[in-house]
Scaffold this active site. Structure first.
Site, PDB file in Angstrom:
ATOM      1  CB  SER A 123      -0.968   0.017   1.183  1.00 54.14           C
ATOM      2  OG  SER A 123      -0.444  -0.610   2.298  1.00 54.14           O
ATOM      3  CG  HIS A 144      -3.138  -0.808  -3.151  1.00 53.81           C
ATOM      4  ND1 HIS A 144      -3.409   0.515  -2.921  1.00 53.81           N
ATOM      5  CD2 HIS A 144      -3.105  -1.392  -1.922  1.00 53.81           C
ATOM      6  CE1 HIS A 144      -3.537   0.720  -1.618  1.00 53.81           C
ATOM      7  NE2 HIS A 144      -3.366  -0.421  -0.996  1.00 53.81           N
ATOM      8  CG  ASN A 194      -3.457   5.246   1.116  1.00 54.32           C
ATOM      9  OD1 ASN A 194      -4.506   5.479   1.700  1.00 54.32           O
ATOM     10  ND2 ASN A 194      -2.880   4.064   1.127  1.00 54.32           N
TER      11      ASN A 194
HETATM   12  P1  NAD Z   1      -1.190  -9.191   7.978  1.00 52.58           P
HETATM   13  O1  NAD Z   1      -0.241  -8.875   9.063  1.00 52.58           O
HETATM   14  O2  NAD Z   1      -2.619  -9.469   8.316  1.00 52.58           O
HETATM   15  O3  NAD Z   1      -0.637 -10.443   7.139  1.00 52.58           O
HETATM   16  C1  NAD Z   1       0.662 -10.542   6.669  1.00 52.58           C
HETATM   17  C2  NAD Z   1       1.017 -12.016   6.633  1.00 52.58           C
HETATM   18  O4  NAD Z   1       2.227 -12.170   5.930  1.00 52.58           O
HETATM   19  C3  NAD Z   1       1.225 -12.627   8.019  1.00 52.58           C
HETATM   20  O5  NAD Z   1       0.419 -13.790   8.138  1.00 52.58           O
HETATM   21  C4  NAD Z   1       2.710 -12.957   8.054  1.00 52.58           C
HETATM   22  O6  NAD Z   1       2.995 -14.124   8.793  1.00 52.58           O
HETATM   23  C5  NAD Z   1       3.028 -13.149   6.596  1.00 52.58           C
HETATM   24  N1  NAD Z   1       4.409 -12.880   6.233  1.00 52.58           N
HETATM   25  C6  NAD Z   1       5.226 -11.896   6.668  1.00 52.58           C
HETATM   26  N2  NAD Z   1       6.414 -11.960   6.049  1.00 52.58           N
HETATM   27  C7  NAD Z   1       6.360 -13.015   5.197  1.00 52.58           C
HETATM   28  C8  NAD Z   1       7.259 -13.580   4.258  1.00 52.58           C
HETATM   29  N3  NAD Z   1       8.469 -13.067   4.080  1.00 52.58           N
HETATM   30  N4  NAD Z   1       6.860 -14.654   3.554  1.00 52.58           N
HETATM   31  C9  NAD Z   1       5.618 -15.172   3.718  1.00 52.58           C
HETATM   32  N5  NAD Z   1       4.723 -14.691   4.602  1.00 52.58           N
HETATM   33  C10 NAD Z   1       5.081 -13.605   5.311  1.00 52.58           C
HETATM   34  O7  NAD Z   1      -1.075  -7.974   6.954  1.00 52.58           O
HETATM   35  P2  NAD Z   1      -2.152  -7.462   5.899  1.00 52.58           P
HETATM   36  O8  NAD Z   1      -2.988  -6.397   6.528  1.00 52.58           O
HETATM   37  O9  NAD Z   1      -2.815  -8.632   5.254  1.00 52.58           O
HETATM   38  O10 NAD Z   1      -1.204  -6.716   4.848  1.00 52.58           O
HETATM   39  C11 NAD Z   1      -0.428  -7.424   3.917  1.00 52.58           C
HETATM   40  C12 NAD Z   1       0.007  -6.464   2.816  1.00 52.58           C
HETATM   41  O11 NAD Z   1      -1.135  -5.839   2.221  1.00 52.58           O
HETATM   42  C13 NAD Z   1       0.907  -5.323   3.278  1.00 52.58           C
HETATM   43  O12 NAD Z   1       1.829  -5.039   2.262  1.00 52.58           O
HETATM   44  C14 NAD Z   1      -0.071  -4.185   3.458  1.00 52.58           C
HETATM   45  O13 NAD Z   1       0.533  -2.917   3.356  1.00 52.58           O
HETATM   46  C15 NAD Z   1      -1.011  -4.431   2.299  1.00 52.58           C
HETATM   47  N6  NAD Z   1      -2.345  -3.854   2.437  1.00 52.58           N
HETATM   48  C16 NAD Z   1      -3.006  -3.919   3.629  1.00 52.58           C
HETATM   49  C17 NAD Z   1      -4.278  -3.367   3.726  1.00 52.58           C
HETATM   50  C18 NAD Z   1      -5.051  -3.432   5.013  1.00 52.58           C
HETATM   51  O14 NAD Z   1      -6.023  -2.682   5.168  1.00 52.58           O
HETATM   52  N7  NAD Z   1      -4.684  -4.296   5.935  1.00 52.58           N
HETATM   53  C19 NAD Z   1      -4.870  -2.762   2.600  1.00 52.58           C
HETATM   54  C20 NAD Z   1      -4.172  -2.754   1.391  1.00 52.58           C
HETATM   55  C21 NAD Z   1      -2.904  -3.292   1.320  1.00 52.58           C
END
Ligand code: NAD
Length: 510
Positions: A123, A144, A194
Site C-alpha cells: 500500500s 493494490h 492514499n
Molecule cells: P497481515 O499482518 O494481516 O498479514 C501478513 C502475513 O504475511 C502474516 O500472516 C505474516 O505471517 C506473513 N508474512 C510476513 N512476512 C512473510 C514472508 N516473508 N513470507 C511469507 N509470509 C510472510 O497484513 P495485511 O494487513 O494482510 O497486509 C499485507 C500487505 O497488504 C501489506 O503489504 C499491506 O501494506 C497491504 N495492504 C493492507 C491493507 C489493510 O487494510 N490491511 C490494505 C491494502 C494493502
C-alpha cells in the site's frame, strides 16, 4: 491477444487479512489458488477460515452448495514455497517492508518459470523499488486491493518504472475478471487513493489545531457534504497511529513537501496513546463516540424590507426558492444574476457563499460591516437540516450574528458557527482534494476518470475530485486555494498548474 492471466494458477503469499481475501476472490473467479505464509500453520488456518466463509456464502444463498464446495476445493495451503506448482501469477500480501518483499520476489524468481507475473499488494512501497534486483523487473506490478478484499471494488494497478505495459494490462483485465474496478496508477507515494485522500484528514486537523471548531462540528459538516464518515470519526476508526504513519510516509516520500506535512495535533495524540476506538479514546471517548452537536433554537428572521438573491446557478435558485417561501417577507426576493458573489443581501447585510476569503476580508472588500460567509452546500438537493458551517465578520453587530444564523436555519440548514477560517470546512477540504487530484493527473499518476473511480470505490467518497471540479468550476476552486495561500503563506495551498490550465475548460457553477 496479449498476456492473459484469467486462467492462471495463482500463488498468494502472506495469509493475513489481505492474502486470505485475495485467495477467496481468486478462487471465486475460478483460479486454482495456492496459499503460503512464512508463519507455520498460518496458511492452513487461513484455508480453514475460508471454509467458514464459503459455508456462510452458501447459507446466505450467494453461492450454491456445489459452487461453494468447488470454489473452496480450488484453494490449497502449501507449507513451503518450493511446494508451489505451475504458478503463473503470484500475488504478494506479506509484511509491509521493502527488504522482505524484495527478497521474497528474488527467491520466487529462482523457483518459478520466467513468464510468471509478480503482483504486490503493497500500500505504500515503491513498486519500482520492489522490482530492483529482479532479473526480469518488467514482470512485477502493483495490484493494490482495499480491505475487506471481497467487498471493496477498487484495485489500483500500479506500474513502476520498469513494469512491462503488457503485464499491467493483463492485471487490469484480471481485475475486471475478478469483478473489481481496476484503475491504472503510476508508482508514486500513496498511489491514487492514499495520496488524494490526505487533505480530507489534514484540513480538519489544521482547523482543529487553530481551534476553529470542535471535532463533532467538522464531522457533521463533512457528512452533510455526503461523506459517509467525518474525518475525526474516521481517524478514530482507522487508528491515529496508522493514519499518522501513512501521512508521515507520504510526507517523507515527497521530500518533505509542505503540502503533506503531518499535524502536530495528531503527533501529540499518538504520543499520548489516544489512538481512537482501539484505545478507547481519540477525538471522542468510546464506546459513546461523538457528543451531540450544539442545538440552538434559531429565531424566525426579522421582517426585512429588501432581500436580493445574488448569483446564478443551482445554489442561487435554491436560495431564491427558500427565501421566497419565508412568510416574514410577504413577497419574493429580487434577483441579481450578474452579481460577482452568491448569496443573499438582506437590508444591506450580506450572507455570502464562501469564495475562500474570511468573513473579515469579505466584509472589508465589500465595505459592509454585517457579513456572514457560509460553506458550500455541496450535496444537492440539500437535505433538510443539513449541517452548514458559517463565520461572521468580527465587526458585525450582535443583531446580525443572531439574524444570519436565523436566516441560514430558515433556508433549511443546521447552521454551525466556525471561527473565521478561510474556506470554512467543506469548501476548503474539497478544494484541496481537487488540487491533489489535479497534481496527480499533472504528474501522470492517473487519469481524471481513474481518480474519480478510485476515490468513490476505494474510500467511499460521494463524488470524485474531478466531478466536484466540473460542478464547482476551476475559477472558484482556484479562488479558494489562493485565499488559503494568501492567509497561510507557504507551499501547502499552492495551486496545481493543471488546474490553472483547466480554467477555461472547466467553468462550473455552485
Ligand atoms: P497481515 O499482518 O494481516 O498479514 C501478513 C502475513 O504475511 C502474516 O500472516 C505474516 O505471517 C506473513 N508474512 C510476513 N512476512 C512473510 C514472508 N516473508 N513470507 C511469507 N509470509 C510472510 O497484513 P495485511 O494487513 O494482510 O497486509 C499485507 C500487505 O497488504 C501489506 O503489504 C499491506 O501494506 C497491504 N495492504 C493492507 C491493507 C489493510 O487494510 N490491511 C490494505 C491494502 C494493502
Amino acid at each position: 491477444m496479449g498476456l492473459d492471466l484469467r486462467q492462471a494458477p495463482v500463488l498468494v503469499v502472506g495469509a493475513g487479512i489481505m492474502g486470505a481475501g485475495i485467495a477467496q476472490v481468486a478462487a471465486q473467479a475460478g483460479h486454482a489458488v495456492q496459499l503460503f505464509d512464512m508463519r507455520p500453520g498460518a496458511a492452513a488456518d487461513a484455508v480453514d477460515k475460508l471454509k467458514t466463509v464459503f459455508d456462510g456464502l452458501v447459507a446466505r444463498g450467494k453461492l450454491s452448495a456445489i459452487e461453494g464446495k468447488a470454489t473452496f476445493g480450488r484453494i490449497t495451503s502449501i507449507a513451503a514455497l518450493d511446494d508451489a506448482r505451475g504458478v503463473k501469477l503470484v500475488v504478494e500480501a506479506i509484511v509491509e517492508k521493502l527488504e522482505a518483499k524484495r527478497s521474497l520476489f528474488q527467491q520466487l524468481e529462482a523457483l518459478l518459470e520466467d513468464d510468471a507475473v509478480f503482483a504486490t499488494n503493497t500500500s505504500s512501497i515503491s513498486v519500482t523499488a520492489i522490482a530492483n534486483g529482479l532479473r526480469y523487473p518488467g514482470r512485477l506490478v502493483g495490484m493494490h486491493f482495499f480491505n475487506p478484499v471481497p467487498l471493496m471494488k477498487l484495485v489500483e494497478v500500479v506500474s513502476g518504472l520498469q513494469t512491462d505495459s503488457s503485464v499491467a494490462a493483463a492485471i487490469f483485465e484480471l481485475g475486471k475478471a475478478w469483478s473489481k474496478v481496476p484503475v491504472h496508477a503510476k508508482s508514486t507515494p500513496g498511489f491514487i487513493v492514499n495520496r488524494i485522500a490526505r487533505p480530507y484528514y489534514a484540513e480538519t486537523l489544521a482547523l482543529l489545531l487553530e481551534q476553529a471548531a470542535a471535532p463533532q462540528v467538522l464531522d457533521a459538516c463533512l457528512k452533510a457534504a455526503g461523506f459517509r464518515m467525518g474525518p475525526c470519526e474516521l481517524m478514530d476508526l482507522i487508528g491515529h497511529d496508522t493514519n499518522f504513519a501513512v501521512t508521515n510516509s507520504v510526507y517523507d516520500a515527497n521530500f518533505f513537501d509542505k503540502r503533506f506535512v503531518p499535524s502536530l495535533l495528531q503527533a501529540e495524540m499518538v504520543a499520548g496513546g489516544l489512538l481512537g476506538r482501539k484505545s478507547g479514546r481519540g477525538f471522542y471517548a468510546y464506546p459513546q463516540g461523538a457528543p451531540a452537536l450544539p442545538t440552538a433554537v434559531h429565531k424566525v428572521p426579522a421582517a426585512a424590507h429588501g432581500v436580493t438573491v445574488h448569483g446564478d446557478g443551482p445554489l442561487a435558485d435554491l436560495l431564491a426558492a427558500a427565501a421566497g417561501q419565508l412568510a416574514a417577507q410577504g413577497c419574493g426576493p429580487a434577483r441579481d444574476r450578474e452579481s460577482t458573489w452568491t448569496g443573499l443581501c438582506i437590508d444591506g447585510a450580506c450572507l455570502v457563499l464562501t469564495d475562500g476569503r474570511t468573513a473579515r476580508q469579505t466584509a472589508s472588500d465589500m465595505r459592509v460591516a454585517n457579513v456572514t460567509v457560509f460553506d458550500w452546500p455541496v450535496a444537492q438537493p440539500v437535505p433538510a437540516g443539513a449541517a452548514l458551517a458559517y463565520a461572521v465578520a468580527p465587526g458585525a453587530t450582535e443583531a446580525w450574528h443572531t439574524q444570519s444564523a436565523a436566516w441560514l436555519a430558515a433556508l433549511g440548514f443546521h447552521p454551525l458557527q466556525l471561527a473565521d477560517a478561510p474556506g470554512l470546512v467543506v469548501a476548503r477540504t474539497l478544494a484541496m482534494l481537487i488540487n491533489e487530484g489535479a497534481d496527480a493527473v499533472l504528474q501522470g499518476v492517473c487519469s481524471p476518470d481513474a481518480a474519480d473511480a478510485a476515490m468513490k470505490l476505494g474510500v467511499n467518497y460521494p463524488a470524485g475530485p474531478f466531478e466536484w471540479l466540473t460542478r464547482w468550476g476551476a475559477p472558484a476552486v482556484i479562488g479558494v486555494l489562493e485565499s488559503l495561500d494568501g492567509a497561510y503563506r507557504g507551499e501547502r495551498y499552492r495551486v496545481s498548474p493543471w488546474l490553472r490550465a483547466a480554467r477555461p475548460i472547466v467553468g462550473g457553477s455552485a
